[in-house]
Design a protein around this motif. Structure first.
Motif, PDB file in Angstrom:
ATOM      1  N   ILE A  25       0.869  -1.175   0.000  1.00  0.00           N
ATOM      2  CA  ILE A  25       0.000   0.000   0.000  1.00  0.00           C
ATOM      3  C   ILE A  25       0.907   1.226   0.000  1.00  0.00           C
ATOM      4  O   ILE A  25       1.818   1.323   0.816  1.00  0.00           O
ATOM      5  CB  ILE A  25      -0.885   0.053   1.259  1.00  0.00           C
ATOM      6  N   VAL A  26       0.647   2.147  -0.926  1.00  0.00           N
ATOM      7  CA  VAL A  26       1.315   3.441  -0.872  1.00  0.00           C
ATOM      8  C   VAL A  26       0.357   4.377  -0.148  1.00  0.00           C
ATOM      9  O   VAL A  26      -0.850   4.371  -0.398  1.00  0.00           O
ATOM     10  CB  VAL A  26       1.709   3.969  -2.275  1.00  0.00           C
ATOM     11  N   ILE A  27       0.901   5.157   0.774  1.00  0.00           N
ATOM     12  CA  ILE A  27       0.096   6.078   1.566  1.00  0.00           C
ATOM     13  C   ILE A  27       0.394   7.497   1.099  1.00  0.00           C
ATOM     14  O   ILE A  27       1.537   7.953   1.159  1.00  0.00           O
ATOM     15  CB  ILE A  27       0.422   5.962   3.076  1.00  0.00           C
ATOM     16  N   ALA A  48       9.759   0.042  -6.890  1.00  0.00           N
ATOM     17  CA  ALA A  48      10.261   1.242  -7.575  1.00  0.00           C
ATOM     18  C   ALA A  48      10.084   2.479  -6.694  1.00  0.00           C
ATOM     19  O   ALA A  48      10.967   3.335  -6.620  1.00  0.00           O
ATOM     20  CB  ALA A  48       9.533   1.430  -8.906  1.00  0.00           C
ATOM     21  N   ILE A  49       8.955   2.580  -6.014  1.00  0.00           N
ATOM     22  CA  ILE A  49       8.706   3.709  -5.124  1.00  0.00           C
ATOM     23  C   ILE A  49       9.652   3.653  -3.927  1.00  0.00           C
ATOM     24  O   ILE A  49      10.252   4.657  -3.543  1.00  0.00           O
ATOM     25  CB  ILE A  49       7.222   3.736  -4.684  1.00  0.00           C
ATOM     26  N   ALA A  50       9.805   2.471  -3.342  1.00  0.00           N
ATOM     27  CA  ALA A  50      10.671   2.309  -2.165  1.00  0.00           C
ATOM     28  C   ALA A  50      12.119   2.667  -2.488  1.00  0.00           C
ATOM     29  O   ALA A  50      12.783   3.356  -1.703  1.00  0.00           O
ATOM     30  CB  ALA A  50      10.582   0.884  -1.630  1.00  0.00           C
ATOM     31  N   GLY A  55      16.476   6.539  -1.739  1.00  0.00           N
ATOM     32  CA  GLY A  55      17.617   7.102  -2.440  1.00  0.00           C
ATOM     33  C   GLY A  55      18.554   6.073  -3.031  1.00  0.00           C
ATOM     34  O   GLY A  55      19.729   6.367  -3.272  1.00  0.00           O
ATOM     35  N   VAL A  56      18.065   4.876  -3.292  1.00  0.00           N
ATOM     36  CA  VAL A  56      18.890   3.804  -3.848  1.00  0.00           C
ATOM     37  C   VAL A  56      18.903   3.922  -5.369  1.00  0.00           C
ATOM     38  O   VAL A  56      17.853   4.009  -6.004  1.00  0.00           O
ATOM     39  CB  VAL A  56      18.349   2.413  -3.432  1.00  0.00           C
ATOM     40  N   ALA A 115       5.364   6.601  -9.008  1.00  0.00           N
ATOM     41  CA  ALA A 115       6.782   6.239  -9.152  1.00  0.00           C
ATOM     42  C   ALA A 115       7.491   7.217 -10.093  1.00  0.00           C
ATOM     43  O   ALA A 115       8.621   7.642  -9.822  1.00  0.00           O
ATOM     44  CB  ALA A 115       6.915   4.801  -9.659  1.00  0.00           C
ATOM     45  N   LEU A 116       6.847   7.589 -11.180  1.00  0.00           N
ATOM     46  CA  LEU A 116       7.444   8.528 -12.124  1.00  0.00           C
ATOM     47  C   LEU A 116       7.519   9.937 -11.526  1.00  0.00           C
ATOM     48  O   LEU A 116       8.523  10.634 -11.693  1.00  0.00           O
ATOM     49  CB  LEU A 116       6.655   8.531 -13.432  1.00  0.00           C
TER      50      LEU A 116
END
Length: 166
Positions: A25-27, A48-50, A55-56, A115-116
């Motif tokens: 889940i993205v909050i 991708a979001i994580a 910052g990876v 993500a983009l």
């Protein structure tokens, strides 16, 4: 004549796993910190979001990195994203992209749009009517930490938020 759409600027508050299904889940949280919108997303988009939040930099570009570079190389720019609709249990999003000839809207899944947007440092908005229909979580003025959010989501019944899909 329809009324102009009201949009609420949001930020990615974090990621978590749905305690009952282990689905990511993205909050999203509004700038005032009073409303949260959880959106259930796929594992690859969550990754991708994580990676971006942490910052990876992967050794090779991931899909969203590739899209961002492609936009830049073609002279485009992601101006903003908008979670624009909620139909049944599916969210819809739009990418607003500046091109050499103007601005275009591109249909997108919200998870890809988010993500983009993170990569492009573009703002994220949610239509206020989507927040209303999604029954966004109102948290008032108090801070909502991850443990309290997890507890809140665990206590929700299926009718409180529904199971939203990408």
């Amino acid at each position: 004549m329809s009324e102009p759409r009201v949009e609420v600027r949001m930020e990615v508050r974090g990621l978590m796993l749905d305690p009952s299904t282990n689905v990511p889940i993205v909050i999203l949280r509004d700038e005032a910190g009073t409303r949260l919108l959880p959106i259930w997303i796929g594992l690859f988009e969550a990754n991708a979001i994580a990676l971006n939040i942490e910052g990876v930099q992967p050794p090779r570009p991931l899909t969203h990195d590739l899209l961002q570079v492609l936009l830049e190389k073609l002279g485009g720019q992601l101006l903003r994203v908008l979670i624009s609709d909620l139909r049944a249990t599916t969210y819809y999003a739009l990418l607003f992209v500046k091109t050499g000839t103007g601005e275009v809207e591109v249909d997108s899944r919200p998870s890809d749009a988010i993500a983009l947007a993170l990569r492009a440092k573009a703002p994220i908005f949610v239509a206020s009517d989507v927040l209303d229909r999604a029954r966004a979580i109102h948290v008032g003025t108090e801070q909502l930490d991850e443990d309290r959010l997890k507890k809140y989501l665990e206590e929700l019944g299926p009718d409180d938020l529904g199971k939203y899909t990408m």
